[in-house]
Design an enzyme around this catalytic site. Sequence first.
Site, PDB file in Angstrom:
ATOM      1  N   ASP A  37     -97.849 -26.749-110.730  1.00  0.00           N
ATOM      2  CA  ASP A  37     -98.136 -26.323-109.364  1.00  0.00           C
ATOM      3  C   ASP A  37     -97.522 -27.311-108.386  1.00  0.00           C
ATOM      4  O   ASP A  37     -97.320 -28.481-108.727  1.00  0.00           O
ATOM      5  CB  ASP A  37     -99.652 -26.227-109.149  1.00  0.00           C
ATOM      6  CG  ASP A  37    -100.020 -25.209-108.077  1.00  0.00           C
ATOM      7  OD1 ASP A  37     -99.687 -25.439-106.900  1.00  0.00           O
ATOM      8  OD2 ASP A  37    -100.656 -24.191-108.418  1.00  0.00           O
ATOM      9  N   ASP A  53     -92.238 -27.417-108.279  1.00  0.00           N
ATOM     10  CA  ASP A  53     -91.831 -26.494-107.231  1.00  0.00           C
ATOM     11  C   ASP A  53     -90.818 -25.541-107.853  1.00  0.00           C
ATOM     12  O   ASP A  53     -89.693 -25.944-108.180  1.00  0.00           O
ATOM     13  CB  ASP A  53     -91.198 -27.277-106.074  1.00  0.00           C
ATOM     14  CG  ASP A  53     -90.723 -26.379-104.941  1.00  0.00           C
ATOM     15  OD1 ASP A  53     -90.728 -25.144-105.109  1.00  0.00           O
ATOM     16  OD2 ASP A  53     -90.325 -26.919-103.889  1.00  0.00           O
ATOM     17  N   SER A 132     -96.717  -7.029-110.001  1.00  0.00           N
ATOM     18  CA  SER A 132     -97.648  -6.455-109.018  1.00  0.00           C
ATOM     19  C   SER A 132     -97.561  -4.948-109.050  1.00  0.00           C
ATOM     20  O   SER A 132     -96.509  -4.367-109.389  1.00  0.00           O
ATOM     21  CB  SER A 132     -97.310  -6.956-107.612  1.00  0.00           C
ATOM     22  OG  SER A 132     -98.050  -6.256-106.623  1.00  0.00           O
ATOM     23  N   TYR A 145     -92.042  -8.111-100.144  1.00  0.00           N
ATOM     24  CA  TYR A 145     -92.832  -8.446-101.333  1.00  0.00           C
ATOM     25  C   TYR A 145     -92.568  -7.433-102.453  1.00  0.00           C
ATOM     26  O   TYR A 145     -92.341  -7.806-103.609  1.00  0.00           O
ATOM     27  CB  TYR A 145     -94.309  -8.482-100.967  1.00  0.00           C
ATOM     28  CG  TYR A 145     -95.221  -8.867-102.104  1.00  0.00           C
ATOM     29  CD1 TYR A 145     -95.296 -10.187-102.536  1.00  0.00           C
ATOM     30  CD2 TYR A 145     -96.009  -7.914-102.744  1.00  0.00           C
ATOM     31  CE1 TYR A 145     -96.141 -10.551-103.585  1.00  0.00           C
ATOM     32  CE2 TYR A 145     -96.845  -8.270-103.783  1.00  0.00           C
ATOM     33  CZ  TYR A 145     -96.908  -9.578-104.201  1.00  0.00           C
ATOM     34  OH  TYR A 145     -97.737  -9.947-105.236  1.00  0.00           O
ATOM     35  N   LYS A 149     -91.068  -7.901-106.354  1.00  0.00           N
ATOM     36  CA  LYS A 149     -91.837  -7.546-107.544  1.00  0.00           C
ATOM     37  C   LYS A 149     -91.158  -6.434-108.350  1.00  0.00           C
ATOM     38  O   LYS A 149     -91.265  -6.388-109.581  1.00  0.00           O
ATOM     39  CB  LYS A 149     -93.264  -7.148-107.151  1.00  0.00           C
ATOM     40  CG  LYS A 149     -94.084  -8.327-106.633  1.00  0.00           C
ATOM     41  CD  LYS A 149     -94.144  -9.473-107.638  1.00  0.00           C
ATOM     42  CE  LYS A 149     -95.013 -10.621-107.159  1.00  0.00           C
ATOM     43  NZ  LYS A 149     -95.122 -11.712-108.161  1.00  0.00           N
ATOM     44  N   THR A 177    -104.567  -5.294-105.834  1.00  0.00           N
ATOM     45  CA  THR A 177    -105.010  -6.298-104.866  1.00  0.00           C
ATOM     46  C   THR A 177    -106.151  -7.094-105.477  1.00  0.00           C
ATOM     47  O   THR A 177    -107.207  -6.536-105.788  1.00  0.00           O
ATOM     48  CB  THR A 177    -105.459  -5.638-103.557  1.00  0.00           C
ATOM     49  OG1 THR A 177    -104.385  -4.840-103.052  1.00  0.00           O
ATOM     50  CG2 THR A 177    -105.817  -6.701-102.525  1.00  0.00           C
ATOM     51  N   THR A 180    -108.275 -13.222-104.392  1.00  0.00           N
ATOM     52  CA  THR A 180    -107.693 -14.554-104.574  1.00  0.00           C
ATOM     53  C   THR A 180    -107.695 -15.306-103.250  1.00  0.00           C
ATOM     54  O   THR A 180    -107.898 -14.720-102.186  1.00  0.00           O
ATOM     55  CB  THR A 180    -106.235 -14.436-105.065  1.00  0.00           C
ATOM     56  OG1 THR A 180    -105.460 -13.777-104.041  1.00  0.00           O
ATOM     57  CG2 THR A 180    -106.149 -13.650-106.368  1.00  0.00           C
TER      58      THR A 180
END
Length: 251
Positions: A37, A53, A132, A145, A149, A177, A180
């Site tokens: 992360d 990264d 997604s 987005y 995806k 969805t 998060t």
Amino acid sequence: MSELQGLVAIVTGGSSGIGDAIVRRLQALGAEVAALDRHTGRSAPGAFHAICDVSDDASVRAAVGAVLAQFGRLDIVVNNAGIGAQGTVEDNNDDEWHRVWDVNVVGMARVSRAALPALRESPCAAVVNVCSVAATAGLQRRALYSATKGAVLSLTRAMAADHLREGIRVNCVNPGTADTPWISRLLDTAADPAAERAALAARQPHGRLVTADEVAGAVAYLVSPLSGSTTGTSIAVDGGQQAVRLRPLQG
């Protein structure tokens, strides 16, 4: 549970949200797990943590190298790191298109590329890309987005074809969805957060947001050696949003 005993996994974006849930689920199944992360954040107890990264190739290679130095092997890669984007096709400038594409698509390629030499040495290598429902269903104000995806879904299938004969399975998970931190931040910017949350929940046929643990369960299935004949596929974890059409409830 020892389904993944002796195996080593990398989870990008592993310090929060869906990534954190995946780290914990793979640990529970016996794997040694590295959470990669950009921020230290919080990570599951006992997880190895490496700063990474995914938009920087040197950072990615250093993180994968640190995992190999720590554990001496790598069997599972979960490409979970990603960023969101809102708007129609005219609402984001070129810089934003390049930024989101670089993280959501090229980032997965960078991590997979760095991991492939080690994965080729594994007797049960698996890669899972977190995609997604936006890849398979047209969602309003998600043009950028959705484009990334959709690319992830195609990338998954191409990688599965390229690496099957090397003993590496590649699949993806398509969450709806999910509840998060990113969605929470998005809701905070809405004029009426409660109404916006209700609208997002109602968009999914089962009437609620997907949980991070539900996504983690699908990932765990796909990375397991028990799923050795599953490759080049996607699992929708979306409450039926992709495929189910319900008639309106009668008042």
